[in-house]
Design an enzyme around this catalytic site. Structure first.
Site, PDB file in Angstrom:
ATOM      1  N   ASN A  86     -51.987   0.307 -52.571  1.00  0.00           N
ATOM      2  CA  ASN A  86     -51.288  -0.943 -52.908  1.00  0.00           C
ATOM      3  C   ASN A  86     -52.240  -2.092 -52.598  1.00  0.00           C
ATOM      4  O   ASN A  86     -52.926  -2.056 -51.576  1.00  0.00           O
ATOM      5  CB  ASN A  86     -50.041  -1.140 -52.041  1.00  0.00           C
ATOM      6  CG  ASN A  86     -48.930  -0.200 -52.403  1.00  0.00           C
ATOM      7  OD1 ASN A  86     -49.048   0.574 -53.343  1.00  0.00           O
ATOM      8  ND2 ASN A  86     -47.836  -0.260 -51.652  1.00  0.00           N
ATOM      9  N   GLY A  87     -52.237  -3.130 -53.427  1.00  0.00           N
ATOM     10  CA  GLY A  87     -53.109  -4.282 -53.171  1.00  0.00           C
ATOM     11  C   GLY A  87     -54.153  -4.396 -54.263  1.00  0.00           C
ATOM     12  O   GLY A  87     -54.060  -3.735 -55.306  1.00  0.00           O
ATOM     13  N   LYS A 111     -39.971  -6.516 -56.191  1.00  0.00           N
ATOM     14  CA  LYS A 111     -39.134  -7.049 -55.117  1.00  0.00           C
ATOM     15  C   LYS A 111     -39.971  -7.827 -54.112  1.00  0.00           C
ATOM     16  O   LYS A 111     -39.563  -8.863 -53.626  1.00  0.00           O
ATOM     17  CB  LYS A 111     -38.390  -5.896 -54.424  1.00  0.00           C
ATOM     18  CG  LYS A 111     -37.475  -6.324 -53.289  1.00  0.00           C
ATOM     19  CD  LYS A 111     -36.338  -7.182 -53.793  1.00  0.00           C
ATOM     20  CE  LYS A 111     -35.519  -7.779 -52.678  1.00  0.00           C
ATOM     21  NZ  LYS A 111     -34.744  -8.944 -53.130  1.00  0.00           N
ATOM     22  N   ARG A 139     -38.317  -1.781 -55.668  1.00  0.00           N
ATOM     23  CA  ARG A 139     -39.400  -2.754 -55.491  1.00  0.00           C
ATOM     24  C   ARG A 139     -40.046  -3.149 -56.817  1.00  0.00           C
ATOM     25  O   ARG A 139     -40.778  -4.120 -56.870  1.00  0.00           O
ATOM     26  CB  ARG A 139     -40.486  -2.160 -54.572  1.00  0.00           C
ATOM     27  CG  ARG A 139     -39.977  -1.855 -53.185  1.00  0.00           C
ATOM     28  CD  ARG A 139     -41.038  -1.134 -52.384  1.00  0.00           C
ATOM     29  NE  ARG A 139     -42.200  -1.973 -52.198  1.00  0.00           N
ATOM     30  CZ  ARG A 139     -42.421  -2.714 -51.136  1.00  0.00           C
ATOM     31  NH1 ARG A 139     -41.551  -2.736 -50.169  1.00  0.00           N
ATOM     32  NH2 ARG A 139     -43.510  -3.447 -51.035  1.00  0.00           N
ATOM     33  N   GLU A 147     -32.540 -22.783 -58.102  1.00  0.00           N
ATOM     34  CA  GLU A 147     -32.208 -21.380 -57.851  1.00  0.00           C
ATOM     35  C   GLU A 147     -31.376 -20.801 -59.005  1.00  0.00           C
ATOM     36  O   GLU A 147     -31.604 -19.664 -59.433  1.00  0.00           O
ATOM     37  CB  GLU A 147     -31.474 -21.264 -56.499  1.00  0.00           C
ATOM     38  CG  GLU A 147     -31.008 -19.875 -56.109  1.00  0.00           C
ATOM     39  CD  GLU A 147     -32.126 -18.836 -56.029  1.00  0.00           C
ATOM     40  OE1 GLU A 147     -33.308 -19.182 -56.131  1.00  0.00           O
ATOM     41  OE2 GLU A 147     -31.796 -17.648 -55.909  1.00  0.00           O
ATOM     42  N   HIS A 179     -36.037 -38.912 -67.620  1.00  0.00           N
ATOM     43  CA  HIS A 179     -37.473 -39.213 -67.680  1.00  0.00           C
ATOM     44  C   HIS A 179     -38.218 -38.279 -68.632  1.00  0.00           C
ATOM     45  O   HIS A 179     -39.430 -38.131 -68.513  1.00  0.00           O
ATOM     46  CB  HIS A 179     -38.063 -39.160 -66.264  1.00  0.00           C
ATOM     47  CG  HIS A 179     -37.429 -40.159 -65.355  1.00  0.00           C
ATOM     48  ND1 HIS A 179     -37.847 -41.466 -65.287  1.00  0.00           N
ATOM     49  CD2 HIS A 179     -36.363 -40.061 -64.528  1.00  0.00           C
ATOM     50  CE1 HIS A 179     -37.083 -42.128 -64.424  1.00  0.00           C
ATOM     51  NE2 HIS A 179     -36.177 -41.295 -63.953  1.00  0.00           N
ATOM     52  N   TRP A 190     -47.297  -0.828 -59.992  1.00  0.00           N
ATOM     53  CA  TRP A 190     -46.979  -2.061 -60.721  1.00  0.00           C
ATOM     54  C   TRP A 190     -48.329  -2.593 -61.198  1.00  0.00           C
ATOM     55  O   TRP A 190     -49.144  -3.031 -60.389  1.00  0.00           O
ATOM     56  CB  TRP A 190     -46.283  -3.036 -59.772  1.00  0.00           C
ATOM     57  CG  TRP A 190     -45.744  -4.276 -60.409  1.00  0.00           C
ATOM     58  CD1 TRP A 190     -44.539  -4.426 -61.023  1.00  0.00           C
ATOM     59  CD2 TRP A 190     -46.371  -5.568 -60.451  1.00  0.00           C
ATOM     60  NE1 TRP A 190     -44.389  -5.716 -61.458  1.00  0.00           N
ATOM     61  CE2 TRP A 190     -45.494  -6.438 -61.124  1.00  0.00           C
ATOM     62  CE3 TRP A 190     -47.591  -6.071 -60.005  1.00  0.00           C
ATOM     63  CZ2 TRP A 190     -45.786  -7.775 -61.351  1.00  0.00           C
ATOM     64  CZ3 TRP A 190     -47.893  -7.405 -60.228  1.00  0.00           C
ATOM     65  CH2 TRP A 190     -46.985  -8.238 -60.900  1.00  0.00           C
ATOM     66  N   LYS A 221     -32.613 -17.593 -61.201  1.00  0.00           N
ATOM     67  CA  LYS A 221     -31.799 -16.367 -61.327  1.00  0.00           C
ATOM     68  C   LYS A 221     -31.618 -16.003 -62.792  1.00  0.00           C
ATOM     69  O   LYS A 221     -31.777 -14.857 -63.184  1.00  0.00           O
ATOM     70  CB  LYS A 221     -30.412 -16.536 -60.689  1.00  0.00           C
ATOM     71  CG  LYS A 221     -30.332 -16.521 -59.202  1.00  0.00           C
ATOM     72  CD  LYS A 221     -30.451 -15.166 -58.558  1.00  0.00           C
ATOM     73  CE  LYS A 221     -31.871 -14.833 -58.222  1.00  0.00           C
ATOM     74  NZ  LYS A 221     -32.530 -15.449 -57.137  1.00  0.00           N
ATOM     75  N   GLU A 261     -34.965 -14.696 -64.384  1.00  0.00           N
ATOM     76  CA  GLU A 261     -35.589 -13.439 -63.986  1.00  0.00           C
ATOM     77  C   GLU A 261     -34.835 -12.199 -64.420  1.00  0.00           C
ATOM     78  O   GLU A 261     -35.460 -11.165 -64.629  1.00  0.00           O
ATOM     79  CB  GLU A 261     -35.934 -13.408 -62.498  1.00  0.00           C
ATOM     80  CG  GLU A 261     -34.793 -13.529 -61.554  1.00  0.00           C
ATOM     81  CD  GLU A 261     -35.260 -13.537 -60.095  1.00  0.00           C
ATOM     82  OE1 GLU A 261     -36.371 -13.100 -59.812  1.00  0.00           O
ATOM     83  OE2 GLU A 261     -34.471 -13.974 -59.251  1.00  0.00           O
ATOM     84  N   CYS A 272     -46.058  -2.205 -56.025  1.00  0.00           N
ATOM     85  CA  CYS A 272     -46.406  -0.796 -55.827  1.00  0.00           C
ATOM     86  C   CYS A 272     -45.786  -0.245 -54.555  1.00  0.00           C
ATOM     87  O   CYS A 272     -45.581  -0.978 -53.586  1.00  0.00           O
ATOM     88  CB  CYS A 272     -47.913  -0.647 -55.701  1.00  0.00           C
ATOM     89  SG  CYS A 272     -48.819  -1.306 -57.080  1.00  0.00           S
TER      90      CYS A 272
HETATM   91  O1  M6R Z   1     -39.663 -11.616 -49.835  1.00  0.00           O
HETATM   92  P1  M6R Z   1     -39.743 -13.096 -50.119  1.00  0.00           P
HETATM   93  O2  M6R Z   1     -38.478 -13.811 -49.801  1.00  0.00           O
HETATM   94  O3  M6R Z   1     -40.940 -13.740 -49.482  1.00  0.00           O
HETATM   95  O4  M6R Z   1     -39.947 -13.191 -51.681  1.00  0.00           O
HETATM   96  C1  M6R Z   1     -40.215 -14.418 -52.296  1.00  0.00           C
HETATM   97  C2  M6R Z   1     -40.044 -14.336 -53.785  1.00  0.00           C
HETATM   98  O5  M6R Z   1     -40.943 -13.424 -54.338  1.00  0.00           O
HETATM   99  C3  M6R Z   1     -38.612 -13.907 -54.160  1.00  0.00           C
HETATM  100  O6  M6R Z   1     -37.664 -14.767 -53.630  1.00  0.00           O
HETATM  101  C4  M6R Z   1     -38.463 -13.868 -55.698  1.00  0.00           C
HETATM  102  O7  M6R Z   1     -38.549 -15.152 -56.217  1.00  0.00           O
HETATM  103  C5  M6R Z   1     -37.141 -13.213 -56.087  1.00  0.00           C
HETATM  104  N1  M6R Z   1     -37.352 -12.343 -57.205  1.00  0.00           N
HETATM  105  C6  M6R Z   1     -36.097 -14.186 -56.480  1.00  0.00           C
HETATM  106  O8  M6R Z   1     -34.931 -13.594 -56.910  1.00  0.00           O
END
Ligand code: M6R
Length: 608
Positions: free
Chosen positions: A100-101, A603, A27, A481, A504, A74, A485, A488, A2
């Site tokens: 927000n929250g 974000k 965001r 990673e 395993h 959100w 990527k 997501e 949000c």
């Molecule tokens: O702002 P931060 O680095 O603490 O965020 C952590 C994760 O939420 C962030 O890296 C998330 O996994 C991304 N969408 C990855 O691309």
């Protein structure tokens, strides 16, 4: 997640709020709304993009005032509907709020308020807070907000206005970021500085449990118990141009290609090749204490966690000090043992991730020295850690984190070398590694030249719904990673794991429909990775290898090879990750997804 923007001043609030909301779009959100207080409250909401709200507002009369609130939601409590979008209002008092929250005790409060005769129009926790403030309102909005916040548990950043006090904006925060930008005769309040900097560079961040009462004449800040507090003013240094798309089609692609430049900035002034020294101003005050640390705990989530895992390897390998890495969300809820001379390193791009922030509080309460590896200057984690290293990679807009990852790995490398040199590492070895580190941006430039090839390779497999990413040692986190990527932004199921783990169990999944991406650079475990590749081949899997330039053997066993320059193994994740970032990007584009606004994602994750 949000986003909040609020304005009080002499300019028309509506265009300013809409422009602020657009700055916050990156965001992640699913609906938007705004309220203008101009004698009476006028509220408009729309599901979907901010542009839907803008279109709706063009058809609505009014909305002319110079005090207002706006929000991108959100969804957490209740579906994505106009009724659930913010602002929410309390009809009786004429109060409107954006939030927000999460108000954790909202159900109990709702029951109580319902018993007292209130009715609710939405499924949200925020409407409960609006009604609670209204219930406590006796002609002083600030006092009503303070009283209500004493009743709630959970996290909040809120902005509130009331028809009965047409020149007052009240804001408060606990656990969710909120910043007040102070201009001449006006204030812009936002959850993210990017919505403020176009108007003023003078700002302060509200601290937890603090409330600001803002009028056109000035502001005052207090705790929710009405004790006065003095905010610490700061200069916002965000360069808005850096947050523009330029000639790129997507922020993610722009940020992938920005990495050579962003890493040069991460290292600028910090690497002294002549002396074989690392200069990290943010660690100097605690350098003596740091050298004596017996154990490091790295905490993070998502991509930052993968960078932190590499940090764990680096600290043990280079600085020869025990280190372990953990999901912040798990660390927080077990009973972590923090012995004497333990330091916790919170790794986060935004510096606002609630899981990481809460875990940091836990570690500090138990006596750990707190360090941050953070991108956003002045963010909550940056403010709450005793020392740290900023990434300096500039604003990261793409929800899929790319340049922050390489920045985090570079910062953790610098931190490890800073310690290593003060412990056992010779000047000569330090100089050799620093020299190689300095050349990483150039190696990334070379890796980026394969962009077209990566797209062609991705095209071959883009219809496959299950992928594996495998690596060992320093490149096991890189495999994680790569999988994250792909998941997501292209919504393809992908799993990352240590290459040896495949035998395993996961090897049962291998058939001729399964692409397996191996990070097979020439490191100490190269031969072992080759064995793992053979195992996949023998079962009909399709092998895509990220390999070191000049490795001809791998071309004879992998179906597709993406070459990257030869760099020392401990620095290799910053280079091997490049084709994986590009692969995820192309897969998302080829599948027709909105790369910069992936479904369900935000974000910065500021709720648990
Ligand atoms: O702002 P931060 O680095 O603490 O965020 C952590 C994760 O939420 C962030 O890296 C998330 O996994 C991304 N969408 C990855 O691309």
């Amino acid at each position: 997640m949000c986003g909040i923007v609020a304005y009080i001043g002499s300019k028309p609030a509506k265009p300013l709020l809409l422009e602020g909301l657009k700055r916050l779009e990156y965001r992640g959100y699913d609906s938007a709304g705004l309220a203008i207080l101009d004698g009476t409250l006028q509220i408009a909401k729309a599901v979907g993009r901010v542009v839907n709200l803008e279109t709706k507002l063009k058809k609505l009369p009014g909305f002319e005032g110079s005090l207002g609130l706006a929000h991108t939601r959100w969804a957490t409590h209740g579906g994505v509907t106009e009724l659930n979008a913010h602002p929410h209002r309390d009809d009786k008092s004429g109060i409107a709020i954006v939030h927000n929250g999460i108000i954790e005790n909202y159900a109990a409060l709702k029951k109580l308020l319902t018993e007292r005769g209130h009715t609710f129009h939405s499924d949200t926790d925020t409407e409960v807070l609006a009604v609670l403030i209204g219930e406590l309102y006796e002609g002083d909005l600030e006092a009503a907000v303070q009283a209500a916040l004493r009743e709630v548990t959970g996290a909040y950043a809120i902005c509130v206005v009331c028809e009965q006090e047409p020149g007052v904006l009240v804001c408060a925060r606990k656990g969710s970021p909120l910043m007040v930008g102070v201009g001449s005769g006006e204030c812009v309040v936002a959850s993210d500085p990017s919505a403020i900097v176009a108007h003023t560079s003078q700002a302060f961040a509200l601290e937890d449990y603090n409330v600001a009462r803002i009028t056109r004449e000035g502001f005052r800040t207090s705790t929710i118990d009405n004790k006065p507090v003095s905010p610490k003013m700061m200069q916002l240094e965000l360069d808005l141009e850096q947050a523009e798309l330029g000639t790129y089609e997507h922020y993610m692609l722009k940020e992938i290609f920005e990495q050579p430049t962003s890493l040069r900035t991460t290292m600028r002034g910090r690497v002294d090749l002549n002396e074989g020294k690392i200069v990290l101003g943010g660690l100097m005050d605690c350098a003596k204490e740091l050298v004596k640390i017996k154990r490091f705990i790295l905490i993070a989530q998502g991509t930052a966690l993968h960078a932190a895992m590499i940090g764990e390897y680096l600290l043990e390998d280079l600085a020869t000090v025990p280190a372990e890495c953990e999901y912040a969300s798990e660390f927080r809820y077990r009973n972590p043992i923090i012995e004497d001379r333990t330091a916790v390193i919170a790794v986060s791009q935004s510096g606002e991730t609630i899981d990481t922030l809460s875990a940091l509080h836990e570690a500090k309460d138990r006596g750990a020295l707190s360090l941050g590896v953070i991108n956003v200057v002045g963010s909550s984690i940056a403010r709450e850690t005793e020392a740290g290293v900023y990434l300096r990679v500039g604003p990261e807009i793409g929800v899929a984190s790319t340049k922050a990852f390489t920045g985090q790995v570079a910062a953790l490398t610098l931190m490890s070398l800073f310690l290593a040199r003060r412990r056992f590492m010779s000047a000569e070895r330090t100089r050799t590694l620093l020299d190689a580190l300095n050349k990483i941006p150039q190696a990334i430039e070379t890796a980026l030249e394969s962009n077209d090839l990566v797209r062609r390779v991705t095209e071959k497999y883009v219809e496959r719904d299950n992928w594996l990413f495998l690596g060992r040692g320093y490149n096991y986190p890189t495999a994680l990673e790569g999988a994250l990527k792909l998941k997501e932004i292209s919504y393809i199921h992908a799993e990352g794991m240590p290459a040896a783990e495949m035998k395993h169990g996961p090897i049962a999944l291998i058939d001729d429909g399964m692409p397996a991406v191996f990070i097979a650079n020439k490191g100490p475990q190269y031969e072992k990775v080759i064995n793992n590749i053979e195992e996949v081949r023998a079962r009909g899997g399709h092998v895509i290898a990220v390999a070191t330039e000049g490795d001809e053997h791998i071309a004879s066993i992998a179906e597709d090879v993406l070459y990257v320059p030869d760099v020392p193994d401990c620095l290799s994740p910053m280079v091997t990750v490049i084709p994986l970032q590009l692969m995820a990007y192309h897969a998302a584009v080829l599948r027709g997804h909105d790369v910069d606004k992936p479904r369900n994602l935000a974000k910065s994750v500021t709720v648990e």
